[in-house]
Design a protein around this motif. Structure first.
Motif, PDB file in Angstrom:
ATOM      1  N   PRO A 193      41.077  40.543  92.398  1.00 14.17           N
ATOM      2  CA  PRO A 193      40.279  39.371  92.026  1.00 14.17           C
ATOM      3  C   PRO A 193      38.957  39.293  92.784  1.00 14.17           C
ATOM      4  O   PRO A 193      38.727  38.376  93.586  1.00 14.17           O
ATOM      5  N   GLY A 194      38.083  40.250  92.555  1.00  9.00           N
ATOM      6  CA  GLY A 194      36.760  40.206  93.159  1.00  9.00           C
ATOM      7  C   GLY A 194      36.734  40.442  94.647  1.00  9.00           C
ATOM      8  O   GLY A 194      35.871  39.909  95.348  1.00  9.00           O
ATOM      9  N   LEU A 195      37.654  41.273  95.168  1.00 11.38           N
ATOM     10  CA  LEU A 195      37.729  41.479  96.612  1.00 11.38           C
ATOM     11  C   LEU A 195      36.748  42.527  97.124  1.00 11.38           C
ATOM     12  O   LEU A 195      36.501  42.604  98.323  1.00 11.38           O
ATOM     13  N   VAL A 197      33.546  43.263  95.315  1.00 12.40           N
ATOM     14  CA  VAL A 197      32.290  42.558  95.033  1.00 12.40           C
ATOM     15  C   VAL A 197      32.666  41.234  94.368  1.00 12.40           C
ATOM     16  O   VAL A 197      33.348  41.244  93.347  1.00 12.40           O
ATOM     17  N   PRO A 198      32.259  40.100  94.941  1.00 11.84           N
ATOM     18  CA  PRO A 198      32.626  38.808  94.357  1.00 11.84           C
ATOM     19  C   PRO A 198      32.236  38.728  92.880  1.00 11.84           C
ATOM     20  O   PRO A 198      31.130  39.122  92.492  1.00 11.84           O
ATOM     21  N   GLY A 199      33.172  38.246  92.069  1.00  6.36           N
ATOM     22  CA  GLY A 199      32.910  38.095  90.647  1.00  6.36           C
ATOM     23  C   GLY A 199      33.236  39.316  89.817  1.00  6.36           C
ATOM     24  O   GLY A 199      33.279  39.242  88.586  1.00  6.36           O
ATOM     25  N   SER A 200      33.470  40.451  90.461  1.00  4.76           N
ATOM     26  CA  SER A 200      33.812  41.679  89.746  1.00  4.76           C
ATOM     27  C   SER A 200      35.305  41.945  89.915  1.00  4.76           C
ATOM     28  O   SER A 200      35.757  42.318  90.991  1.00  4.76           O
ATOM     29  N   TRP A 201      36.069  41.756  88.854  1.00  2.00           N
ATOM     30  CA  TRP A 201      37.517  41.887  88.900  1.00  2.00           C
ATOM     31  C   TRP A 201      37.950  43.244  88.363  1.00  2.00           C
ATOM     32  O   TRP A 201      37.229  43.887  87.588  1.00  2.00           O
ATOM     33  N   GLY A 202      39.143  43.659  88.761  1.00  2.00           N
ATOM     34  CA  GLY A 202      39.711  44.904  88.265  1.00  2.00           C
ATOM     35  C   GLY A 202      41.187  44.741  87.962  1.00  2.00           C
ATOM     36  O   GLY A 202      41.881  43.944  88.593  1.00  2.00           O
ATOM     37  N   ILE A 203      41.658  45.480  86.964  1.00  2.00           N
ATOM     38  CA  ILE A 203      43.082  45.522  86.625  1.00  2.00           C
ATOM     39  C   ILE A 203      43.468  46.988  86.514  1.00  2.00           C
ATOM     40  O   ILE A 203      42.746  47.782  85.899  1.00  2.00           O
ATOM     41  N   GLY A 204      44.587  47.381  87.131  1.00  2.39           N
ATOM     42  CA  GLY A 204      44.985  48.790  87.143  1.00  2.39           C
ATOM     43  C   GLY A 204      46.464  48.974  86.880  1.00  2.39           C
ATOM     44  O   GLY A 204      47.280  48.096  87.177  1.00  2.39           O
ATOM     45  N   ALA A 205      46.805  50.126  86.333  1.00  3.79           N
ATOM     46  CA  ALA A 205      48.199  50.495  86.090  1.00  3.79           C
ATOM     47  C   ALA A 205      48.416  51.930  86.532  1.00  3.79           C
ATOM     48  O   ALA A 205      47.565  52.803  86.303  1.00  3.79           O
ATOM     49  N   ALA A 206      49.538  52.187  87.191  1.00  2.00           N
ATOM     50  CA  ALA A 206      49.834  53.517  87.727  1.00  2.00           C
ATOM     51  C   ALA A 206      50.240  54.474  86.615  1.00  2.00           C
ATOM     52  O   ALA A 206      50.871  54.086  85.618  1.00  2.00           O
ATOM     53  N   VAL A 207      49.880  55.725  86.814  1.00  2.89           N
ATOM     54  CA  VAL A 207      50.281  56.825  85.927  1.00  2.89           C
ATOM     55  C   VAL A 207      51.140  57.772  86.757  1.00  2.89           C
ATOM     56  O   VAL A 207      50.744  58.169  87.861  1.00  2.89           O
ATOM     57  N   PHE A 208      52.310  58.135  86.234  1.00  2.00           N
ATOM     58  CA  PHE A 208      53.303  58.863  87.014  1.00  2.00           C
ATOM     59  C   PHE A 208      53.391  60.325  86.594  1.00  2.00           C
ATOM     60  O   PHE A 208      53.166  60.678  85.431  1.00  2.00           O
ATOM     61  N   ARG A 215      50.771  59.187  90.743  1.00  2.19           N
ATOM     62  CA  ARG A 215      49.761  60.159  91.174  1.00  2.19           C
ATOM     63  C   ARG A 215      48.349  59.749  90.740  1.00  2.19           C
ATOM     64  O   ARG A 215      47.379  60.122  91.369  1.00  2.19           O
ATOM     65  N   TRP A 216      48.267  59.007  89.642  1.00  2.43           N
ATOM     66  CA  TRP A 216      46.984  58.618  89.058  1.00  2.43           C
ATOM     67  C   TRP A 216      47.027  57.148  88.670  1.00  2.43           C
ATOM     68  O   TRP A 216      48.055  56.489  88.807  1.00  2.43           O
ATOM     69  N   ALA A 217      45.904  56.642  88.167  1.00  2.48           N
ATOM     70  CA  ALA A 217      45.879  55.259  87.684  1.00  2.48           C
ATOM     71  C   ALA A 217      44.785  55.097  86.640  1.00  2.48           C
ATOM     72  O   ALA A 217      43.736  55.752  86.703  1.00  2.48           O
ATOM     73  N   LEU A 218      45.046  54.236  85.678  1.00  3.54           N
ATOM     74  CA  LEU A 218      44.042  53.771  84.727  1.00  3.54           C
ATOM     75  C   LEU A 218      43.641  52.362  85.145  1.00  3.54           C
ATOM     76  O   LEU A 218      44.472  51.578  85.598  1.00  3.54           O
ATOM     77  N   SER A 219      42.370  52.023  84.992  1.00  8.86           N
ATOM     78  CA  SER A 219      41.926  50.690  85.366  1.00  8.86           C
ATOM     79  C   SER A 219      40.739  50.271  84.526  1.00  8.86           C
ATOM     80  O   SER A 219      40.072  51.098  83.888  1.00  8.86           O
ATOM     81  N   ILE A 220      40.489  48.971  84.514  1.00  8.83           N
ATOM     82  CA  ILE A 220      39.299  48.424  83.891  1.00  8.83           C
ATOM     83  C   ILE A 220      38.665  47.453  84.862  1.00  8.83           C
ATOM     84  O   ILE A 220      39.340  46.865  85.713  1.00  8.83           O
ATOM     85  N   THR A 221      37.358  47.275  84.761  1.00  6.66           N
ATOM     86  CA  THR A 221      36.663  46.279  85.572  1.00  6.66           C
ATOM     87  C   THR A 221      35.792  45.420  84.668  1.00  6.66           C
ATOM     88  O   THR A 221      35.368  45.848  83.596  1.00  6.66           O
ATOM     89  N   GLY A 222      35.530  44.211  85.115  1.00  4.76           N
ATOM     90  CA  GLY A 222      34.674  43.299  84.363  1.00  4.76           C
ATOM     91  C   GLY A 222      34.447  42.034  85.158  1.00  4.76           C
ATOM     92  O   GLY A 222      34.975  41.860  86.265  1.00  4.76           O
ATOM     93  N   ILE A 223      33.682  41.132  84.588  1.00  6.07           N
ATOM     94  CA  ILE A 223      33.414  39.880  85.273  1.00  6.07           C
ATOM     95  C   ILE A 223      34.663  38.998  85.234  1.00  6.07           C
ATOM     96  O   ILE A 223      35.537  39.166  84.383  1.00  6.07           O
ATOM     97  N   GLU A 224      34.724  38.053  86.161  1.00  6.71           N
ATOM     98  CA  GLU A 224      35.922  37.219  86.317  1.00  6.71           C
ATOM     99  C   GLU A 224      36.319  36.518  85.023  1.00  6.71           C
ATOM    100  O   GLU A 224      37.495  36.475  84.663  1.00  6.71           O
ATOM    101  N   GLN A 225      35.340  35.991  84.297  1.00  9.83           N
ATOM    102  CA  GLN A 225      35.648  35.238  83.086  1.00  9.83           C
ATOM    103  C   GLN A 225      36.332  36.103  82.031  1.00  9.83           C
ATOM    104  O   GLN A 225      37.056  35.592  81.174  1.00  9.83           O
ATOM    105  N   GLN A 232      44.180  38.151  81.062  1.00  9.78           N
ATOM    106  CA  GLN A 232      44.678  39.113  82.038  1.00  9.78           C
ATOM    107  C   GLN A 232      46.014  39.725  81.623  1.00  9.78           C
ATOM    108  O   GLN A 232      46.220  40.937  81.741  1.00  9.78           O
ATOM    109  N   ALA A 233      46.930  38.893  81.128  1.00 12.78           N
ATOM    110  CA  ALA A 233      48.242  39.398  80.719  1.00 12.78           C
ATOM    111  C   ALA A 233      48.110  40.372  79.550  1.00 12.78           C
ATOM    112  O   ALA A 233      48.784  41.408  79.505  1.00 12.78           O
TER     113      ALA A 233
END
Length: 256
Positions: A193-195, A197-208, A215-225, A232-233
């Motif tokens: 939750p913007g830790l 850069v404030p306002g820039s959020w990320g969501i990630g999921a592990a790849v096995f 071993r890997w991960a997929l993620s997306i980033t975007g603004i908080e809104q 988010q869900a």
């Protein structure tokens, strides 16, 4: 130039730090701070690496960059270690479906390294991540997703080692990370939750991998809104679905 394994480790640290600063590059002073070495030591290492073509210096900005020899070495290693083509379709789908910036990262020791980036169509973008940037495990959403699903012994050992072995940014104490790990394991995906850069959020999921290790991960980033609840869900479910698809693909022939 002095010889020995300590010099090898220092050279490796300088090259990895420099890779994380591309494409802007870094000054000698900046690199010294990143690798926690005296500036004269880093300057001597860079001068020696420059003679070998491993780094080069921009005459206008005085910034150091990875040199052409690094490109040639990387190209030679591609056939054995390049996993980006396998992940590219997943990253492209995530960017297309979410309209956010999508990424594929790999674990290297106690860090994650971003290997792929694809920008979505939403006009406001986060520029926290780029190809080649490194973060300690648990900092970016990709690293938090990987950390959360490491074997319990490995995860606990890493958390116990903090901050002595790996100094982390504010908001990333061992206790704070442990709480985020538990939340990530409960949800199935990680949220930053913007830790960084404030306002820039990320969501990630592990790849096995085929052994069931993250071993890997997929993620997306975007603004908080765009990444905050309730969307988010939905985004987390999409990431986990794509991570499952990619994990199945990665469970094929052994990869580096």
């Amino acid at each position: 130039m002095p010889e020995g394994p300590s010099v090898t480790r220092r050279i490796g640290a300088v090259l990895r730090a420099l890779a994380g600063r591309e494409p802007a590059g870094s000054t000698t002073t900046g690199l010294a701070a990143l690798v926690d070495l005296p500036r004269p030591t880093v300057h001597r290492l860079l001068t020696a690496l420059e003679a070998e073509g491993m780094v080069e210096r921009d005459g206008a900005t005085a910034a150091w960059h990875l040199g052409p020899e690094c490109f040639l070495l990387g190209a030679a290693a591609t056939a054995r270690h390049d996993i980006a083509p396998v992940a590219r379709s997943s990253v492209l789908r995530l960017a297309d479906e979410t309209q956010e910036s999508a990424f594929f990262s790999v674990r290297r020791g106690e860090e994650t390294v971003c290997l792929l980036r694809e920008d979505g169509s939403f006009p406001i973008r986060s520029h926290v991540l780029h190809e080649g940037i490194r973060f300690p495990l648990g900092v970016a959403s990709a690293g938090l997703a990987i950390l959360a699903f490491l074997p319990e012994g490995d995860r606990s050992a890493y958390l116990r080692s903090l901050p002595a072995s790996t100094p982390l940014p504010d908001g990333h104490s061992a206790a704070e990370l442990e709480a985020r790990v538990e939340e990530t394991r409960r949800r199935g995906f990680a949220v930053n939750p913007g830790l960084i850069v404030p306002g820039s959020w990320g969501i990630g999921a592990a790849v096995f991998n085929r052994q069931g290790e993250p071993r890997w991960a997929l993620s997306i980033t975007g603004i908080e809104q765009r990444l905050a609840p309730p969307r988010q869900a939905e985004l987390g479910a999409l990431l986990m679905r794509e991570a499952h698809v990619l994990s199945t693909r990665m469970a094929g022939p052994a990869r580096g």
